[in-house]
Design an enzyme around this catalytic site. Structure first.
Site, PDB file in Angstrom:
ATOM      1  N   ASP A   1      38.357  88.529 -73.485  1.00  0.00           N
ATOM      2  CA  ASP A   1      38.300  89.802 -72.757  1.00  0.00           C
ATOM      3  C   ASP A   1      37.319  89.754 -71.592  1.00  0.00           C
ATOM      4  O   ASP A   1      37.595  90.253 -70.501  1.00  0.00           O
ATOM      5  CB  ASP A   1      37.869  90.944 -73.689  1.00  0.00           C
ATOM      6  CG  ASP A   1      39.011  91.521 -74.485  1.00  0.00           C
ATOM      7  OD1 ASP A   1      40.179  91.354 -74.075  1.00  0.00           O
ATOM      8  OD2 ASP A   1      38.741  92.162 -75.528  1.00  0.00           O
TER       9      ASP A   1
ATOM     10  N   LYS B   1      38.251  94.621 -83.113  1.00  0.00           N
ATOM     11  CA  LYS B   1      37.564  93.506 -82.449  1.00  0.00           C
ATOM     12  C   LYS B   1      36.192  93.202 -83.041  1.00  0.00           C
ATOM     13  O   LYS B   1      35.782  92.046 -83.120  1.00  0.00           O
ATOM     14  CB  LYS B   1      37.437  93.790 -80.951  1.00  0.00           C
ATOM     15  CG  LYS B   1      38.779  93.815 -80.226  1.00  0.00           C
ATOM     16  CD  LYS B   1      38.606  94.084 -78.745  1.00  0.00           C
ATOM     17  CE  LYS B   1      39.962  94.135 -78.046  1.00  0.00           C
ATOM     18  NZ  LYS B   1      39.851  94.300 -76.588  1.00  0.00           N
TER      19      LYS B   1
ATOM     20  N   ASN C   1      38.601  88.899 -79.797  1.00  0.00           N
ATOM     21  CA  ASN C   1      39.946  89.388 -79.484  1.00  0.00           C
ATOM     22  C   ASN C   1      41.021  88.332 -79.723  1.00  0.00           C
ATOM     23  O   ASN C   1      42.199  88.589 -79.512  1.00  0.00           O
ATOM     24  CB  ASN C   1      40.025  89.904 -78.036  1.00  0.00           C
ATOM     25  CG  ASN C   1      40.163  88.784 -77.022  1.00  0.00           C
ATOM     26  OD1 ASN C   1      39.539  87.737 -77.166  1.00  0.00           O
ATOM     27  ND2 ASN C   1      40.961  88.996 -75.995  1.00  0.00           N
TER      28      ASN C   1
END
Length: 329
Positions: free
Chosen positions: A160, A123, A144
């Site tokens: 996220d 990430k 992400n």
């Protein structure tokens, strides 16, 4: 024209078994049932048909997937392929086991590879690999979701933080009395375990909601780096065991501790959990981790990582397709 069956073994070769119809393969095959495979990482025939919709894959099928290491545990292919099927999109979503993200993205550079989910440990590297990064994702320092635009440029997003924070807020609202117009995180001490991509997203989201954020990590230097970014103190996991400045704290584990197959591991002892009113675990395999089970036994409100997973995936679906988020049960 000689019909060719081309298959690659092991975890990295799994995609060859699913994508072969797209690239002219004569056929692919799977085992009749799980546990009866004739080769490593061979899918079942049922998964090829029902999860990957292989009978509909052809030269024009767009390819999406999850990039990670490990990646075999992910439920993302089940969720996204069902979402694609539900809206009639000619697309398939597969797991990509990747060591080097930059090399992967330069190798899989065809426009047909239209978008990716990023998970552990890529990430943060994804921020550097994208040509453009959404301002929120850049502030977080983690991506992400990667979209390949028609001109080939890669654009990074982060879903996220919304997925996790909204799951925690709803979990609190469902079990505790809260003020309807103010986030239930506002003013509360919010301890984040982990300083990687997911940890950065949770820390950013919690701070945006008015929480007082503390970062705990196995490596203190990493905790301190993130703590400095968000303006909060940093602790080691050892120090966290004895950290209880007040009651009613919120704990969020963003590490892989407790993930299958290491289901007996936990980032914090049961004794230490007694100071927390709310405990969230980003791990969703298993759905009830040891951390969540012991937190519930201590009387805390627990929020499963499955809630975050579903919500962040809904955001990814919108980026992948340009369609509104699906309400995924």
């Amino acid at each position: 024209q000689v019909p060719i069956i081309g298959l690659v073994m092991n975890d990295r070769g799994f995609i060859s078994r699913v994508l072969c119809p797209k690239f002219g393969g004569y056929l692919t095959f799977g085992s009749l049932e799980k546990g009866k495979e004739s080769a490593p990482s061979q899918p079942t025939a049922a998964d090829l048909i029902n999860v990957y919709n292989i009978r509909q894959i052809g030269p024009d099928t767009k390819v999406f997937g999850i990039i990670g290491n490990p990646v075999g545990h992910s439920k993302s292919p089940i969720l996204h392929n069902e979402a694609f099927r539900s809206v009639g999109l000619n697309a398939v979503y597969v797991p990509f086991l990747v060591d080097d993200l930059a090399k992967f993205l330069s190798t899989y550079s065809s426009p047909d590879f239209a978008g990716f989910s990023c998970t552990i440990p890529h990430k943060e590297a994804a921020v550097r690999c994208c040509d453009e990064v959404d301002p929120i994702a850049r502030d977080i320092g983690a991506v992400n979701t990667i979209i390949r635009k028609p001109d080939g440029k890669l654009v990074g997003y982060n879903t996220d933080y919304v997925g996790a924070i909204s799951a925690i807020e709803d979990g609190i609202r469902a079990t505790q009395q809260t003020h309807s117009t103010v986030s239930p995180l506002a003013g509360r001490l919010f301890v984040v375990i982990g300083a990687g991509g997911a940890g950065k997203a949770l820390a950013y989201g919690a701070k945006e909601k008015g929480a007082r954020v503390v970062i705990a990590n196995r490596t203190f230097a990493r905790a301190q780096e993130l703590g400095n970014l968000i303006g909060g103190p940093a602790l080691t996991l050892t120090e966290l065991e004895n950290y209880h400045p007040e009651e009613g704290m919120i704990l969020a584990n963003t590490t892989a501790i407790g993930m299958h197959p290491n289901v007996n591991e936990t980032p914090l002892s049961k004794q230490a959990l007694k100071s927390y009113a709310v405990v969230f675990d980003a791990v969703y395999t298993p759905k009830e981790t040891r951390l969540l089970r012991e937190a519930a036994e201590c009387g805390a409100t627990v929020v499963s990582g499955l809630e975050m997973f579903i919500r962040q995936a809904m955001g990814q679906f919108e980026h992948f397709t340009g369609m509104p988020e699906l309400q995924i049960a």
